[in-house]
Design a protein around this motif. Structure first.
Motif, PDB file in Angstrom:
ATOM      1  N   THR A  58       0.855  -1.176   0.000  1.00 42.67           N
ATOM      2  CA  THR A  58       0.000   0.000   0.000  1.00 42.67           C
ATOM      3  C   THR A  58       0.893   1.228   0.000  1.00 42.67           C
ATOM      4  O   THR A  58       1.747   1.371   0.886  1.00 42.67           O
ATOM      5  N   ASP A  59       0.715   2.086  -0.985  1.00 37.55           N
ATOM      6  CA  ASP A  59       1.579   3.266  -1.112  1.00 37.55           C
ATOM      7  C   ASP A  59       1.409   4.157   0.119  1.00 37.55           C
ATOM      8  O   ASP A  59       0.299   4.581   0.444  1.00 37.55           O
ATOM      9  N   PRO A  60       2.513   4.429   0.847  1.00 34.22           N
ATOM     10  CA  PRO A  60       2.400   5.216   2.074  1.00 34.22           C
ATOM     11  C   PRO A  60       2.109   6.689   1.823  1.00 34.22           C
ATOM     12  O   PRO A  60       1.732   7.409   2.752  1.00 34.22           O
ATOM     13  N   VAL A  61       2.274   7.148   0.593  1.00 32.59           N
ATOM     14  CA  VAL A  61       2.030   8.557   0.266  1.00 32.59           C
ATOM     15  C   VAL A  61       0.642   8.751  -0.326  1.00 32.59           C
ATOM     16  O   VAL A  61      -0.110   9.652   0.072  1.00 32.59           O
ATOM     17  N   THR A  62       0.274   7.900  -1.283  1.00 27.91           N
ATOM     18  CA  THR A  62      -1.005   8.076  -1.985  1.00 27.91           C
ATOM     19  C   THR A  62      -2.116   7.174  -1.467  1.00 27.91           C
ATOM     20  O   THR A  62      -3.289   7.415  -1.758  1.00 27.91           O
ATOM     21  N   GLY A  63      -1.751   6.106  -0.732  1.00 24.33           N
ATOM     22  CA  GLY A  63      -2.750   5.153  -0.271  1.00 24.33           C
ATOM     23  C   GLY A  63      -3.154   4.141  -1.324  1.00 24.33           C
ATOM     24  O   GLY A  63      -3.984   3.266  -1.076  1.00 24.33           O
ATOM     25  N   GLU A  64      -2.575   4.211  -2.505  1.00 23.67           N
ATOM     26  CA  GLU A  64      -2.918   3.301  -3.600  1.00 23.67           C
ATOM     27  C   GLU A  64      -2.357   1.908  -3.342  1.00 23.67           C
ATOM     28  O   GLU A  64      -1.259   1.743  -2.795  1.00 23.67           O
ATOM     29  N   GLU A  65      -3.120   0.890  -3.743  1.00 23.59           N
ATOM     30  CA  GLU A  65      -2.653  -0.495  -3.647  1.00 23.59           C
ATOM     31  C   GLU A  65      -1.852  -0.829  -4.903  1.00 23.59           C
ATOM     32  O   GLU A  65      -2.362  -0.714  -6.021  1.00 23.59           O
ATOM     33  N   HIS A  66      -0.605  -1.223  -4.721  1.00 24.71           N
ATOM     34  CA  HIS A  66       0.269  -1.541  -5.852  1.00 24.71           C
ATOM     35  C   HIS A  66       0.539  -3.048  -5.903  1.00 24.71           C
ATOM     36  O   HIS A  66       0.757  -3.689  -4.862  1.00 24.71           O
ATOM     37  N   ARG A  67       0.568  -3.575  -7.102  1.00 28.26           N
ATOM     38  CA  ARG A  67       1.048  -4.943  -7.324  1.00 28.26           C
ATOM     39  C   ARG A  67       1.815  -4.948  -8.636  1.00 28.26           C
ATOM     40  O   ARG A  67       1.247  -4.734  -9.700  1.00 28.26           O
TER      41      ARG A  67
END
Length: 330
Positions: A293-302
């Motif tokens: 989980t991106d700590p800056v944007t909150g986006e879930e990355h895979r």
């Protein structure tokens, strides 16, 4: 409360994507001049090299002006310089960018390419290459992969955000999956979780397992296996999930299981070093995926690597050092 010292910005630009060396003179010492300290500190380079740098005006202060060799020693003073770059054989495999936004860059690193400048690998590193190719001089690495391991590496675009992404790895909030090709042992029950205590001593090539509280945990799963025509035993493709990040952890654990990863020059035994520029038979270990989980944007990355391990695609050609399949098997 102790006040945090201020580090002035570098007065020198990067060279070939490599930052200048920054030296802060220690608070305590018996040196009379800046030169005396640098000659001692850079003893491996030799006094002649240091003197040549002073003569050429290559050692500068915070104002960008050359520092004289006889300048008085001032505790806490910062100086900068560029060391001469070592001769490096270019790694002839592509460094693919799989994701780029205003915060991060995720690159798919080939085997043999170091992540960051260190030792004899400086300009021929993933970080230096990306800084040059993407024109991102402030790019930094959030973590590292071994030079011999291929796969996904996360870089941060903004220096002030680097700590947030590094914390993900420190706190084990990145889900990492690796792939490896190694011998197949039908008698070994899998999947299994390997736990041990691994230590890596400075100056020693290999890490080793020692008695004590485990600090290294790896999940090992069998994906598929096949026979090798004309040879005893078979090969298998494994999925490896490290829960910790000790140096060479997966390589050590696979060797401990009796499944040394193909192409490993250190485990279970150290082999003779290959000549510079010999890119045949790479270590068959790949950082296949990163999830967080991106700590800056909150986006879930895979993110997932598109590379193919050569020994699985065509073992005979990998063994002969002639495989040139997808991504050169790198």
């Amino acid at each position: 409360m102790r006040r945090k010292s201020h580090t002035p910005p570098s007065p020198l630009p990067q060279r070939h994507g490599v930052d200048p060396v920054r030296v802060r003179l220690p608070a305590a010492g018996t040196w009379g001049t800046v030169r005396e300290h640098l000659v001692e500190r850079l003893s491996g380079a030799g006094a002649g090299v240091v003197d040549g740098m002073f003569d050429a005006g290559r050692i500068v202060g915070a104002d960008g002006r050359p520092v004289a060799a006889d300048a008085p020693y001032v505790p806490g003073l910062f100086v900068w310089f560029h060391r001469d770059l070592p001769d490096e054989v270019p790694v002839p495999f592509p460094l693919e960018v799989v994701h780029r936004d205003e915060h991060i860059v995720v690159a798919d690193k080939p085997h043999f390419l170091a992540t960051t400048p260190r030792g004899s690998h400086v300009a021929e590193t993933a970080l230096a290459r990306l800084r040059r190719e993407l024109d991102l001089p402030a790019l930094t690495a959030a973590h590292r992969l071994d030079r011999l391991t291929a796969g996904l590496v996360l870089f941060t675009v903004r220096p002030e955000e680097r700590g947030a992404y590094q914390t993900l790895f420190r706190d084990r909030r990145v889900r990492k999956e690796y792939e490896a090709v190694a011998p197949y042992d039908p008698a070994l029950p899998l999947p299994r979780t390997v736990r041990s205590r691994i230590v890596k001593e400075r100056g020693v090539l290999t890490a080793r397992e020692v008695p004590g509280e485990p600090n290294a945990v790896s999940r090992v799963e069998l994906v598929e296996h096949r026979d090798r025509p004309g040879e005893t035993g078979g090969l298998a493709r494994y999925r490896l999930a490290p829960a910790t990040g000790q140096t060479h952890q997966l390589r050590v654990h696979m060797a401990t299981l009796g499944l040394p990863i193909l192409g490993d020059p250190l485990y279970p035994e150290v082999t003779a070093p290959v000549p510079a520029g010999d890119f045949r038979r790479p270590l068959q270990l790949l950082a296949r995926s990163l999830e967080f989980t991106d700590p800056v944007t909150g986006e879930e990355h895979r993110f997932r690597s598109g590379r193919v391990l050569a020994a699985w695609a065509c073992h005979a050609r990998w063994a002969a050092g002639t495989y040139d399949g997808p991504s050169d098997g790198q």
